[in-house]
Scaffold this motif. Sequence first.
Motif, short mmCIF file in Angstrom:
data_model
loop_
_atom_site.label_atom_id
_atom_site.label_comp_id
_atom_site.label_asym_id
_atom_site.label_seq_id
_atom_site.Cartn_x
_atom_site.Cartn_y
_atom_site.Cartn_z
N VAL A 173 3.72 19.63 -2.62
CA VAL A 173 2.72 18.56 -2.75
C VAL A 173 3.03 17.42 -1.79
N HIS A 174 4.29 17.01 -1.74
CA HIS A 174 4.68 15.94 -0.82
C HIS A 174 4.51 16.36 0.64
N LEU A 175 4.82 17.62 0.95
CA LEU A 175 4.60 18.09 2.31
C LEU A 175 3.12 18.05 2.68
N GLY A 176 2.26 18.46 1.73
CA GLY A 176 0.83 18.43 2.00
C GLY A 176 0.30 17.03 2.20
N LEU A 177 0.70 16.10 1.34
CA LEU A 177 0.24 14.72 1.47
C LEU A 177 0.76 14.09 2.76
N GLY A 178 2.03 14.36 3.07
CA GLY A 178 2.57 13.81 4.30
C GLY A 178 1.89 14.38 5.54
N SER A 179 1.53 15.67 5.50
CA SER A 179 0.85 16.28 6.64
C SER A 179 -0.54 15.68 6.82
N PHE B 76 3.97 5.91 -5.36
CA PHE B 76 3.95 6.01 -6.81
C PHE B 76 2.99 7.12 -7.26
N GLY B 77 1.77 7.10 -6.70
CA GLY B 77 0.81 8.14 -7.03
C GLY B 77 1.25 9.51 -6.55
N SER B 78 1.91 9.58 -5.40
CA SER B 78 2.38 10.87 -4.87
C SER B 78 3.44 11.48 -5.77
N THR B 79 4.31 10.65 -6.31
CA THR B 79 5.35 11.17 -7.21
C THR B 79 4.72 11.75 -8.48
N LEU B 80 3.69 11.10 -9.00
CA LEU B 80 2.99 11.65 -10.16
C LEU B 80 2.32 12.98 -9.82
N LEU B 81 1.68 13.06 -8.65
CA LEU B 81 1.08 14.32 -8.22
C LEU B 81 2.15 15.39 -8.00
N HIS B 82 3.31 15.00 -7.55
CA HIS B 82 4.43 15.93 -7.37
C HIS B 82 4.75 16.62 -8.70
N LEU C 102 20.20 6.31 -12.25
CA LEU C 102 19.82 4.90 -12.19
C LEU C 102 18.66 4.64 -11.24
N SER C 103 17.95 5.67 -10.79
CA SER C 103 16.78 5.51 -9.94
C SER C 103 15.54 5.93 -10.71
N PRO C 104 14.49 5.10 -10.75
CA PRO C 104 13.29 5.45 -11.52
C PRO C 104 12.54 6.61 -10.86
N ALA C 105 11.96 7.48 -11.69
CA ALA C 105 11.21 8.63 -11.19
C ALA C 105 10.36 9.20 -12.33
N PHE C 106 9.40 10.03 -11.98
CA PHE C 106 8.63 10.79 -12.96
C PHE C 106 9.33 12.13 -13.22
N PHE C 107 8.95 12.78 -14.31
CA PHE C 107 9.42 14.13 -14.58
C PHE C 107 8.35 14.90 -15.33
N CYS C 108 8.37 16.21 -15.18
CA CYS C 108 7.49 17.11 -15.91
C CYS C 108 8.35 18.25 -16.44
N ASP C 109 8.35 18.45 -17.74
CA ASP C 109 9.19 19.46 -18.38
C ASP C 109 8.54 20.84 -18.19
N VAL C 110 9.10 21.64 -17.28
CA VAL C 110 8.59 22.99 -17.02
C VAL C 110 9.65 24.03 -17.37
N GLY D 23 0.81 -1.22 0.00
CA GLY D 23 0.00 0.00 0.00
C GLY D 23 0.84 1.26 0.00
N VAL D 24 1.92 1.27 0.79
CA VAL D 24 2.80 2.44 0.83
C VAL D 24 3.49 2.63 -0.52
#
Length: 521
Positions: A234-240, A173-179, A204-212, A167-168
């Motif tokens: 976004v991560h601070l908000g979700l973690g809070s 995974f979803g949090s990284t996309l929202l990030h 060498l670590s998988p991650a999402f990216f958004c070209d801004v 679950g975590v």
Amino acid sequence: MAPPQWPVRLAAAASVDRPMQAGGPWILSLGGVPKARISADVAAVLQALDGEKSPVQVAEQLGRPWTAEDVDAVVGSVARTGIFDDGAHPAEVRWIQFRAPLTIQVTLFNPMAFLLALRPLAAVMARRESLVLALTLLLGGVIGLTTAVPEVMRVLSTPLALEAYLGVAAAMFGSTLLHELGHGLALTHFGGRPRRIGIMLFYLSPAFFCDVTDGWRLPSRMQRVVVALAGPLVHLGLGSVALCAQAFIAASTFKDGVLLYGVLCYIVAVLNLFPFIKLDGYVALMSALDTPHLRRKSMDAAAEWVGRYLLGTKVVLQRRGALRWFGVASFVSGLGFMALGFQRLIPLFLQLGMAGHVLVALACVLLVVLSARSAILFFRAAARKGSSFARRLLMGILAGGGSRGLARRGAGGPHHDSRLPDPRRTLGHCCSRRFPGACSHCGRSRFPANPRTAVPPGTGPCHHWFPTAVGIKSAHGDGCARHLSRDQAARYFLRRRARGGGTTPRLRPRRSQQHRTGGLG
């Protein structure tokens, strides 16, 4: 780079982006990546290039005071960005792109339409009431974290149920996309356009990216900083939210998962603020200083300093000490992140059999090629600036020796000889002879019936072994009669085998162990 041959025109993937507001910078991009900020006059020259006109014709089209020499000078000044095309094979935007030093990006889709639909939501979140609510939520998350310190330590130090980890993992995974969507939504709110979103291998670590990168057209530094920090927020908000909610959940596996998720969100947010790697903190710092390509410029300044004092180059160092040390920190951090990426993924790849070994070999070859290329370019630049061959040869030998030492240290420790047998097998033989019976830690038989069978940790009935500063030690306290270092044990084993002795070292127990075990040995 050699100047282009007239007539010239822009490549198909090149674009001259207008400023978002009057007086803002024009951006010269290639494949959606900003290459330079240019003035309106330079933009007018580039827009007039169609692959047919000569410098004289372009100057006539622009009118006075432009001359053919001015047009040719402008074209030559931006030729290093690679934006010109000869027209024979127009460049195309690639879905898979490589970014130095070790990043591979795979584009999935253009998020512009989706983010435009969410633009009213961004307007609501930018209101003062929403900011006050966000600060209150953050304060609640910090309070929830501080009051749950014992539970946090338990969750981080003891294994959880498998469903909690699954679950975590799905939530992260979803949090990284929202990030990444947070970056894009902030840019869309200020009038920019995110070009693409996808997945990547970052060191060498998988991650999402958004070209801004279109954010460089924003006229305000503060707006660019907000775009860079939107993801960590976004991560601070979700973690809070998670850390506030766990206070109202009864003790269960679900609560442990929520607590772990909240802590991980906070950790990700803090790590993204690290300024020496191309993470959100670096982009925010670069935007606040209004200095494009800060990392490259700082590493160039550090290379000039190294070349001046170690290679004897004839250059005059500029007074930019802070930039120089930022480059040193960036270089060291890049090496550290690459080492962490290899340490995390190589053991996983090696478990895939032959295919995994091939991937590891390709990754190592890629790393060697990139390192060799960087070293060659560095020494060539030093030679052009007056460095002697003797100094370059000496530094090359020292650098090669240092790299070999680091590689050996990572492979087997500072004094480990890979030709020696695994000393833990030797210690296993010793324990099987001296202390037969059950393990007091787990209750199982510590060794198989045949004491001469090699028993590396993890393969025998009992594997409670852990390394210490002096060698290998058993976790249950009644193991080997004598603690040897890794090489000591292995070399002792080789000497006995060379003399025709048995495969088991004959080690006498300490006096205290003789008393405790009834004088065995």
